[in-house]
Scaffold this motif. Sequence first.
Motif, PDB file in Angstrom:
ATOM      1  N   MET A   1      92.550  83.416  68.202  1.00  0.00           N
ATOM      2  CA  MET A   1      92.270  84.547  67.828  1.00  0.00           C
ATOM      3  C   MET A   1      90.562  84.940  68.037  1.00  0.00           C
ATOM      4  O   MET A   1      89.963  85.912  68.480  1.00  0.00           O
ATOM      5  CB  MET A   1      92.343  85.206  66.374  1.00  0.00           C
ATOM      6  N   ARG A   2      89.730  83.900  68.011  1.00  0.00           N
ATOM      7  CA  ARG A   2      88.034  83.793  68.188  1.00  0.00           C
ATOM      8  C   ARG A   2      88.273  83.812  69.683  1.00  0.00           C
ATOM      9  O   ARG A   2      87.134  84.274  70.398  1.00  0.00           O
ATOM     10  CB  ARG A   2      87.577  82.634  67.584  1.00  0.00           C
ATOM     11  N   CYS A   3      88.961  83.303  70.565  1.00  0.00           N
ATOM     12  CA  CYS A   3      89.155  83.336  72.040  1.00  0.00           C
ATOM     13  C   CYS A   3      89.426  84.610  72.700  1.00  0.00           C
ATOM     14  O   CYS A   3      89.108  85.135  73.749  1.00  0.00           O
ATOM     15  CB  CYS A   3      89.918  82.310  72.740  1.00  0.00           C
ATOM     16  N   LYS A   4      89.865  85.518  71.829  1.00  0.00           N
ATOM     17  CA  LYS A   4      90.446  86.861  72.440  1.00  0.00           C
ATOM     18  C   LYS A   4      89.529  87.706  72.793  1.00  0.00           C
ATOM     19  O   LYS A   4      88.325  87.703  72.469  1.00  0.00           O
ATOM     20  CB  LYS A   4      91.294  87.464  71.201  1.00  0.00           C
ATOM     21  N   GLY A   5      89.746  88.165  73.920  1.00  0.00           N
ATOM     22  CA  GLY A   5      88.786  89.125  74.865  1.00  0.00           C
ATOM     23  C   GLY A   5      88.543  88.541  76.155  1.00  0.00           C
ATOM     24  O   GLY A   5      89.212  87.449  76.542  1.00  0.00           O
TER      25      GLY A   5
ATOM     26  N   PHE B   1      92.182  72.811  73.835  1.00  0.00           N
ATOM     27  CA  PHE B   1      92.529  71.923  72.898  1.00  0.00           C
ATOM     28  C   PHE B   1      91.258  71.485  72.278  1.00  0.00           C
ATOM     29  O   PHE B   1      90.972  71.353  71.155  1.00  0.00           O
ATOM     30  CB  PHE B   1      93.328  70.621  73.348  1.00  0.00           C
ATOM     31  N   HIS B   2      90.199  71.045  73.192  1.00  0.00           N
ATOM     32  CA  HIS B   2      88.954  70.687  72.669  1.00  0.00           C
ATOM     33  C   HIS B   2      88.150  71.690  72.064  1.00  0.00           C
ATOM     34  O   HIS B   2      87.363  71.315  70.986  1.00  0.00           O
ATOM     35  CB  HIS B   2      87.912  69.961  73.744  1.00  0.00           C
ATOM     36  N   LEU B   3      88.237  72.958  72.417  1.00  0.00           N
ATOM     37  CA  LEU B   3      87.506  74.022  71.694  1.00  0.00           C
ATOM     38  C   LEU B   3      88.261  74.187  70.156  1.00  0.00           C
ATOM     39  O   LEU B   3      87.569  74.487  69.388  1.00  0.00           O
ATOM     40  CB  LEU B   3      87.891  75.258  72.287  1.00  0.00           C
ATOM     41  N   LEU B   4      89.434  74.159  70.177  1.00  0.00           N
ATOM     42  CA  LEU B   4      90.154  74.189  68.670  1.00  0.00           C
ATOM     43  C   LEU B   4      90.058  73.222  67.978  1.00  0.00           C
ATOM     44  O   LEU B   4      90.424  73.248  66.663  1.00  0.00           O
ATOM     45  CB  LEU B   4      91.610  74.618  69.103  1.00  0.00           C
ATOM     46  N   ASP B   5      89.935  71.805  68.552  1.00  0.00           N
ATOM     47  CA  ASP B   5      90.018  70.728  67.528  1.00  0.00           C
ATOM     48  C   ASP B   5      88.641  70.455  66.796  1.00  0.00           C
ATOM     49  O   ASP B   5      87.581  70.713  67.405  1.00  0.00           O
ATOM     50  CB  ASP B   5      90.152  69.284  68.477  1.00  0.00           C
ATOM     51  N   ASN B   6      88.823  70.259  65.627  1.00  0.00           N
ATOM     52  CA  ASN B   6      87.643  70.132  64.697  1.00  0.00           C
ATOM     53  C   ASN B   6      86.891  68.601  64.858  1.00  0.00           C
ATOM     54  O   ASN B   6      86.322  68.099  63.908  1.00  0.00           O
ATOM     55  CB  ASN B   6      87.834  70.357  63.165  1.00  0.00           C
ATOM     56  N   GLY B   7      87.364  67.934  65.645  1.00  0.00           N
ATOM     57  CA  GLY B   7      86.978  66.510  66.028  1.00  0.00           C
ATOM     58  C   GLY B   7      87.694  65.295  65.362  1.00  0.00           C
ATOM     59  O   GLY B   7      87.096  64.165  65.726  1.00  0.00           O
ATOM     60  N   ASP B   8      89.074  65.787  64.690  1.00  0.00           N
ATOM     61  CA  ASP B   8      89.837  64.654  64.351  1.00  0.00           C
ATOM     62  C   ASP B   8      91.049  64.460  65.073  1.00  0.00           C
ATOM     63  O   ASP B   8      91.711  63.618  64.973  1.00  0.00           O
ATOM     64  CB  ASP B   8      90.375  65.009  62.968  1.00  0.00           C
ATOM     65  N   GLY B   9      90.944  64.940  66.498  1.00  0.00           N
ATOM     66  CA  GLY B   9      91.903  64.608  67.581  1.00  0.00           C
ATOM     67  C   GLY B   9      93.430  65.117  67.252  1.00  0.00           C
ATOM     68  O   GLY B   9      94.259  65.005  67.882  1.00  0.00           O
TER      69      GLY B   9
ATOM     70  N   GLN C   1      81.568  81.462  74.311  1.00  0.00           N
ATOM     71  CA  GLN C   1      81.223  81.571  72.924  1.00  0.00           C
ATOM     72  C   GLN C   1      81.795  80.553  72.124  1.00  0.00           C
ATOM     73  O   GLN C   1      81.052  79.981  71.024  1.00  0.00           O
ATOM     74  CB  GLN C   1      80.968  82.946  72.075  1.00  0.00           C
ATOM     75  N   VAL C   2      82.988  80.627  72.059  1.00  0.00           N
ATOM     76  CA  VAL C   2      83.846  79.642  71.287  1.00  0.00           C
ATOM     77  C   VAL C   2      83.302  78.117  71.529  1.00  0.00           C
ATOM     78  O   VAL C   2      83.334  77.473  70.716  1.00  0.00           O
ATOM     79  CB  VAL C   2      85.317  79.998  71.277  1.00  0.00           C
ATOM     80  N   ALA C   3      83.461  77.862  72.823  1.00  0.00           N
ATOM     81  CA  ALA C   3      83.063  76.654  73.534  1.00  0.00           C
ATOM     82  C   ALA C   3      81.683  76.126  72.911  1.00  0.00           C
ATOM     83  O   ALA C   3      81.420  74.901  72.435  1.00  0.00           O
ATOM     84  CB  ALA C   3      82.944  76.547  74.850  1.00  0.00           C
ATOM     85  N   MET C   4      80.694  77.277  72.891  1.00  0.00           N
ATOM     86  CA  MET C   4      79.297  76.662  72.440  1.00  0.00           C
ATOM     87  C   MET C   4      79.348  76.532  70.867  1.00  0.00           C
ATOM     88  O   MET C   4      78.646  75.709  70.635  1.00  0.00           O
ATOM     89  CB  MET C   4      78.385  77.962  72.744  1.00  0.00           C
ATOM     90  N   HIS C   5      80.273  77.241  70.165  1.00  0.00           N
ATOM     91  CA  HIS C   5      80.206  76.987  68.691  1.00  0.00           C
ATOM     92  C   HIS C   5      80.725  75.751  68.233  1.00  0.00           C
ATOM     93  O   HIS C   5      80.394  74.975  67.565  1.00  0.00           O
ATOM     94  CB  HIS C   5      81.117  78.299  68.184  1.00  0.00           C
ATOM     95  N   ALA C   6      81.886  75.319  69.340  1.00  0.00           N
ATOM     96  CA  ALA C   6      82.340  74.093  69.158  1.00  0.00           C
ATOM     97  C   ALA C   6      81.763  72.944  69.444  1.00  0.00           C
ATOM     98  O   ALA C   6      81.441  71.983  68.632  1.00  0.00           O
ATOM     99  CB  ALA C   6      83.841  73.958  70.124  1.00  0.00           C
ATOM    100  N   GLU C   7      80.819  73.122  70.365  1.00  0.00           N
ATOM    101  CA  GLU C   7      79.735  71.975  70.796  1.00  0.00           C
ATOM    102  C   GLU C   7      78.751  71.963  69.533  1.00  0.00           C
ATOM    103  O   GLU C   7      78.299  70.855  69.245  1.00  0.00           O
ATOM    104  CB  GLU C   7      78.945  72.336  71.987  1.00  0.00           C
ATOM    105  N   ILE C   8      78.403  72.998  69.106  1.00  0.00           N
ATOM    106  CA  ILE C   8      77.111  73.194  67.975  1.00  0.00           C
ATOM    107  C   ILE C   8      78.028  72.307  66.723  1.00  0.00           C
ATOM    108  O   ILE C   8      77.022  71.427  66.272  1.00  0.00           O
ATOM    109  CB  ILE C   8      76.879  74.435  67.471  1.00  0.00           C
TER     110      ILE C   8
END
Length: 110
Positions: free
Chosen positions: A65-69, A45-53, A76-83
């Motif tokens: 789809m970005r998490c696939k694989g 959920f926190h990976l997918l959330d854009n910060g609005d809850g 990488q998706v987690a790092m992208h979300a943190e950035i």
Amino acid sequence: MLAAIDDSGNGLISEERLSYILSNPKVAAYFQTLDLDVHEGAALFHLLDNGDGEVTLDEFIDGIMRCKGPARAIDQVAMHAEIKNLDTKVTKLFKKLMKVSKAGLFIESS
């Protein structure tokens, strides 16, 4: 599948709802057929959330789809979300500093 996730019909998925859905063995098996390891609903959920809850169905689909694989993809998706979160915080801080500076309240140290 999407109708089962969005039980309220408002187009939003709560963290609790996502965790509940992912705890269903049939759902977990379905995601495994897509080569997705989504054993932790709160983390996803926190990976997918854009910060609005809230996660919209579009954010959910895009994020999944970005998490696939392999697990590296999720990292990488987690790092992208943190950035993205860090960028948002730095932008807010910069805007506040600019307001203070324009108001003449910014005091430089000697």
